[in-house]
Scaffold this motif. Structure first.
Motif, PDB file in Angstrom:
ATOM      1  N   VAL A  61      28.402  36.139  76.633  1.00  0.00           N
ATOM      2  CA  VAL A  61      29.778  36.422  77.054  1.00  0.00           C
ATOM      3  C   VAL A  61      30.263  35.345  78.018  1.00  0.00           C
ATOM      4  CG1 VAL A  61      31.201  38.051  78.366  1.00  0.00           C
ATOM      5  CG2 VAL A  61      29.640  38.881  76.613  1.00  0.00           C
ATOM      6  N   ARG A  62      29.413  34.945  78.946  1.00  0.00           N
ATOM      7  CA  ARG A  62      29.808  33.914  79.921  1.00  0.00           C
ATOM      8  C   ARG A  62      30.033  32.566  79.254  1.00  0.00           C
ATOM      9  NH1 ARG A  62      29.101  34.715  85.581  1.00  0.00           N
ATOM     10  NH2 ARG A  62      29.982  32.627  85.551  1.00  0.00           N
TER      11      ARG A  62
ATOM     12  N   ALA B 181      33.254  32.571  77.261  1.00  0.00           N
ATOM     13  CA  ALA B 181      34.398  32.425  78.163  1.00  0.00           C
ATOM     14  C   ALA B 181      34.490  31.001  78.704  1.00  0.00           C
ATOM     15  CB  ALA B 181      34.289  33.419  79.314  1.00  0.00           C
TER      16      ALA B 181
ATOM     17  N   SER C 203      33.670  28.301  77.197  1.00  0.00           N
ATOM     18  CA  SER C 203      34.057  27.336  76.165  1.00  0.00           C
ATOM     19  C   SER C 203      35.566  27.128  76.104  1.00  0.00           C
ATOM     20  CB  SER C 203      33.533  27.794  74.805  1.00  0.00           C
ATOM     21  OG  SER C 203      34.170  28.985  74.405  1.00  0.00           O
ATOM     22  N   ARG C 204      36.329  27.952  76.775  1.00  0.00           N
ATOM     23  CA  ARG C 204      37.786  27.794  76.805  1.00  0.00           C
ATOM     24  C   ARG C 204      38.247  26.796  77.862  1.00  0.00           C
ATOM     25  NH1 ARG C 204      38.152  33.665  77.624  1.00  0.00           N
ATOM     26  NH2 ARG C 204      37.060  34.472  75.837  1.00  0.00           N
ATOM     27  N   HIS C 205      37.327  26.320  78.682  1.00  0.00           N
ATOM     28  CA  HIS C 205      37.671  25.410  79.772  1.00  0.00           C
ATOM     29  C   HIS C 205      37.375  23.968  79.377  1.00  0.00           C
ATOM     30  CE1 HIS C 205      38.368  28.755  82.523  1.00  0.00           C
ATOM     31  NE2 HIS C 205      37.253  29.301  82.055  1.00  0.00           N
TER      32      HIS C 205
END
Length: 139
Positions: free
Chosen positions: A69-70, A73, A75-77
């Motif tokens: 999950v981390r 999340a 990978s959007r940065h």
């Protein structure tokens, strides 16, 4: 006229739902293995074997789910920030594994501690194999 059609196709392709993060595949495989493996272990070895094996598996599965999950999340940065967030996710996974083992042996006190380590080792091996698959697939 032709440019309008190409433009519409590009817009339609962009509006499709994004693919499911591949990081979650490992967690889903582990959940399915636990779902089908625990009852089989119960039938073959009894309740103490099933609880010991499942608790070891959970010591690997829960930290892996947290990590997935981390990283999904992160990978959007940007790449630099994603790398930092991924490293902190790996550290969190390690801490969660250690805390999980401590809780299993302090609270549950399994009758078959060897099966706890076998369950953990089996699920950890799945994580390694899926990590290698993900690296080879991304090339």
């Amino acid at each position: 006229m032709v440019q309008g059609r190409v433009g519409r196709k590009a817009v339609q392709a962009a509006q499709k739902t994004p693919p499911r993060p591949q990081y979650l595949r490992t967690t889903l495989i582990q959940l399915m293995l636990l779902f089908f493996g625990a009852p089989i272990t119960y039938l073959v070895g009894g309740l103490s074997s099933a609880v010991s094996l499942a608790s070891g598996a959970m010591c690997a599965l829960l930290p892996q789910a947290y990590f997935a999950v981390r990283v999904a999340a992160a990978s959007r940065h940007s790449a630099q920030q994603a790398a930092r967030l991924g490293l902190s996710a790996e550290g969190g996974k390690f801490v969660l594994s250690a805390v999980s083992f401590a809780l299993v042996f302090a609270v549950l006190k399994p009758e078959r501690p060897g099966l706890v380590f076998i369950g953990f080792g089996l699920f950890w091996t799945i994580q390694i194999i899926e990590g290698i698959r993900l690296l080879r697939h991304s090339r």
